[in-house]
Design a protein around this motif. Sequence first.
Motif, mmCIF file in Angstrom:
data_model
loop_
_atom_site.group_PDB
_atom_site.id
_atom_site.type_symbol
_atom_site.label_atom_id
_atom_site.label_comp_id
_atom_site.label_asym_id
_atom_site.label_seq_id
_atom_site.Cartn_x
_atom_site.Cartn_y
_atom_site.Cartn_z
ATOM 1 N N ILE A 7 6.597 -17.313 -2.341
ATOM 2 C CA ILE A 7 7.554 -16.678 -3.256
ATOM 3 C C ILE A 7 8.501 -15.831 -2.420
ATOM 4 N N TYR A 8 9.811 -16.075 -2.558
ATOM 5 C CA TYR A 8 10.788 -15.226 -1.880
ATOM 6 C C TYR A 8 11.233 -14.134 -2.843
ATOM 7 N N LYS A 9 11.269 -12.910 -2.344
ATOM 8 C CA LYS A 9 11.729 -11.795 -3.189
ATOM 9 C C LYS A 9 13.076 -11.327 -2.679
ATOM 10 N N VAL A 28 10.060 -18.782 -6.752
ATOM 11 C CA VAL A 28 8.836 -19.493 -6.380
ATOM 12 C C VAL A 28 9.259 -20.792 -5.704
ATOM 13 N N VAL A 29 8.894 -20.964 -4.433
ATOM 14 C CA VAL A 29 9.342 -22.145 -3.699
ATOM 15 C C VAL A 29 8.191 -23.132 -3.490
ATOM 16 N N LEU A 30 6.988 -22.614 -3.407
ATOM 17 C CA LEU A 30 5.810 -23.496 -3.411
ATOM 18 C C LEU A 30 4.845 -22.922 -4.439
ATOM 19 N N GLY A 86 10.792 -35.825 -1.389
ATOM 20 C CA GLY A 86 11.153 -35.085 -2.588
ATOM 21 C C GLY A 86 12.627 -34.777 -2.554
ATOM 22 N N PRO A 87 13.216 -34.478 -3.720
ATOM 23 C CA PRO A 87 14.643 -34.189 -3.759
ATOM 24 C C PRO A 87 14.979 -32.884 -3.041
ATOM 25 N N SER A 88 16.253 -32.685 -2.786
ATOM 26 C CA SER A 88 16.720 -31.473 -2.122
ATOM 27 C C SER A 88 16.294 -30.244 -2.926
ATOM 28 N N GLY A 89 15.770 -29.262 -2.230
ATOM 29 C CA GLY A 89 15.380 -28.019 -2.896
ATOM 30 C C GLY A 89 13.969 -28.050 -3.472
ATOM 31 N N SER A 90 13.234 -29.138 -3.253
ATOM 32 C CA SER A 90 11.900 -29.231 -3.863
ATOM 33 C C SER A 90 10.842 -28.469 -3.058
ATOM 34 N N GLY A 91 11.194 -27.996 -1.870
ATOM 35 C CA GLY A 91 10.248 -27.171 -1.115
ATOM 36 C C GLY A 91 9.648 -27.839 0.120
ATOM 37 N N LYS A 92 10.203 -28.988 0.524
ATOM 38 C CA LYS A 92 9.628 -29.723 1.666
ATOM 39 C C LYS A 92 9.681 -28.904 2.961
ATOM 40 N N SER A 93 10.877 -28.394 3.285
ATOM 41 C CA SER A 93 11.000 -27.660 4.557
ATOM 42 C C SER A 93 10.155 -26.389 4.526
ATOM 43 N N THR A 94 10.100 -25.755 3.371
ATOM 44 C CA THR A 94 9.267 -24.554 3.246
ATOM 45 C C THR A 94 7.810 -24.898 3.554
ATOM 46 N N LEU A 95 7.357 -26.014 3.017
ATOM 47 C CA LEU A 95 5.981 -26.451 3.292
ATOM 48 C C LEU A 95 5.795 -26.726 4.780
ATOM 49 N N ASP A 119 11.284 -32.922 10.391
ATOM 50 C CA ASP A 119 12.031 -32.585 9.169
ATOM 51 C C ASP A 119 13.268 -33.474 9.083
ATOM 52 N N GLU A 120 13.231 -34.470 8.222
ATOM 53 C CA GLU A 120 14.314 -35.437 8.039
ATOM 54 C C GLU A 120 14.860 -35.967 9.368
ATOM 55 N N PRO A 121 13.983 -36.568 10.186
ATOM 56 C CA PRO A 121 14.389 -36.984 11.533
ATOM 57 C C PRO A 121 15.415 -38.114 11.534
HETATM 58 N N1 LIG Z 1 14.607 -17.454 2.603
HETATM 59 C C1 LIG Z 1 14.772 -17.904 1.345
HETATM 60 N N2 LIG Z 1 15.007 -17.043 0.333
HETATM 61 C C2 LIG Z 1 15.142 -17.471 -0.942
HETATM 62 N N3 LIG Z 1 15.053 -18.782 -1.304
HETATM 63 C C3 LIG Z 1 14.812 -19.676 -0.334
HETATM 64 C C4 LIG Z 1 14.647 -19.306 1.036
HETATM 65 N N4 LIG Z 1 14.421 -20.434 1.769
HETATM 66 C C5 LIG Z 1 14.437 -21.449 0.885
HETATM 67 N N5 LIG Z 1 14.684 -21.006 -0.372
HETATM 68 C C6 LIG Z 1 14.763 -21.833 -1.596
HETATM 69 O O1 LIG Z 1 13.598 -22.613 -1.676
HETATM 70 C C7 LIG Z 1 13.861 -23.867 -2.283
HETATM 71 C C8 LIG Z 1 13.237 -24.976 -1.431
HETATM 72 O O2 LIG Z 1 13.923 -25.039 -0.180
HETATM 73 P P1 LIG Z 1 13.500 -26.075 0.953
HETATM 74 O O3 LIG Z 1 14.438 -25.858 2.066
HETATM 75 O O4 LIG Z 1 12.056 -25.952 1.215
HETATM 76 O O5 LIG Z 1 13.785 -27.453 0.208
HETATM 77 P P2 LIG Z 1 13.826 -28.952 0.784
HETATM 78 O O6 LIG Z 1 12.967 -29.758 -0.120
HETATM 79 O O7 LIG Z 1 13.504 -28.941 2.231
HETATM 80 O O8 LIG Z 1 15.344 -29.361 0.558
HETATM 81 P P3 LIG Z 1 16.299 -30.332 1.458
HETATM 82 O O9 LIG Z 1 15.887 -31.740 1.122
HETATM 83 O O10 LIG Z 1 17.664 -30.011 0.949
HETATM 84 O O11 LIG Z 1 16.102 -29.979 2.888
HETATM 85 C C9 LIG Z 1 15.374 -23.957 -2.428
HETATM 86 O O12 LIG Z 1 15.704 -23.730 -3.782
HETATM 87 C C10 LIG Z 1 15.877 -22.853 -1.538
HETATM 88 O O13 LIG Z 1 17.070 -22.310 -2.041
#
Ligand SMILES: Nc1ncnc2c1ncn2[C@@H]1O[C@H](COP(=O)(O)OP(=O)(O)OP(=O)(O)O)[C@@H](O)[C@H]1O
Length: 227
Positions: free
Chosen positions: A10-12, A19-21, A38-47, A167-169
């Motif tokens: 969770i980013y504050k 909530v990102v994951l 997963g689609p853009s913004g679904s949380g892959k890179s965060t994971l 990450d998306e190589p």
């Molecule tokens: N530091 C942060 N603070 C707040 N929100 C964040 C932060 N980093 C990521 N997010 C949000 O978390 C969500 C998931 O981001 P993430 O980069 O994990 O997605 P992704 O699946 O990798 O997308 P993409 O396919 O575009 O790379 C997005 O809505 C993003 O805006």
Amino acid sequence: MIECKNLTKIYKNGDAETVVLNNVSFVIADGEFIAIMGPSGSGKSTLMHLIGALDTPTSGSYFLDGQDISKLSDDELADIRKNKIGFVFQSFNLLARATVLRNVALPLVYAGVPKEKREETARQALFQTGMEEKRFKHLSNQLSGGQMQRVAIARALVNNPSLILADEPTGNLDTKTGEIVLKTFENLNQKGRTIMVLSPIKFFYLKLAKIILFDFCQIWLILKIIF
Ligand SMILES: Nc1ncnc2c1ncn2[C@@H]1O[C@H](COP(=O)(O)OP(=O)(O)OP(=O)(O)O)[C@@H](O)[C@H]1O
Ligand SMILES: [Mg+2]
């Protein structure tokens, strides 16, 4: 072996919480080839940042080879990254004016490997990616995108990590070149390495992958495809 249980991030930002994951749990055995789609913004890179010990979760646990990574200090996380994990990114992140060999050998400098051993180790990593020897002395900005990505893969391999995260190589490559790069990962996987590739949802060439479909910050479906 990777064991994630109820991973939540969770980013504050002031009063706002994102909530990102959301309670993500899964297990990856050694030697598996995982595609996280997963689609853009679904949380892959965060994971991937959590799995790669670049960040820690808000709650939940993550065990890598039996060690709980979710509560380590920044220095301890850096050690895990240096010893166990190789990273590959969409934008290659090579040093443009350094040779192929120098790019690949760079992590060995940080790891304190003696100079005499570095070149041979870098050469072996490059051979594993199928890179042609006649390119080893080229500057990295003289290469095609697919060649640059193979150099980046060799650099990720050079410390002999047990886990490779990408990450998306293929994000900056055309379809055909992307397939060559994925085939490189597949060959490495067949030699026993655990590989996790992130990708948007699209069909791509993967013979033996477990696919984790991601949406709305959580796992949607886990599929094992065997052709
Ligand atoms: N530091 C942060 N603070 C707040 N929100 C964040 C932060 N980093 C990521 N997010 C949000 O978390 C969500 C998931 O981001 P993430 O980069 O994990 O997605 P992704 O699946 O990798 O997308 P993409 O396919 O575009 O790379 C997005 O809505 C993003 O805006
Ligand atoms: Mg991403």
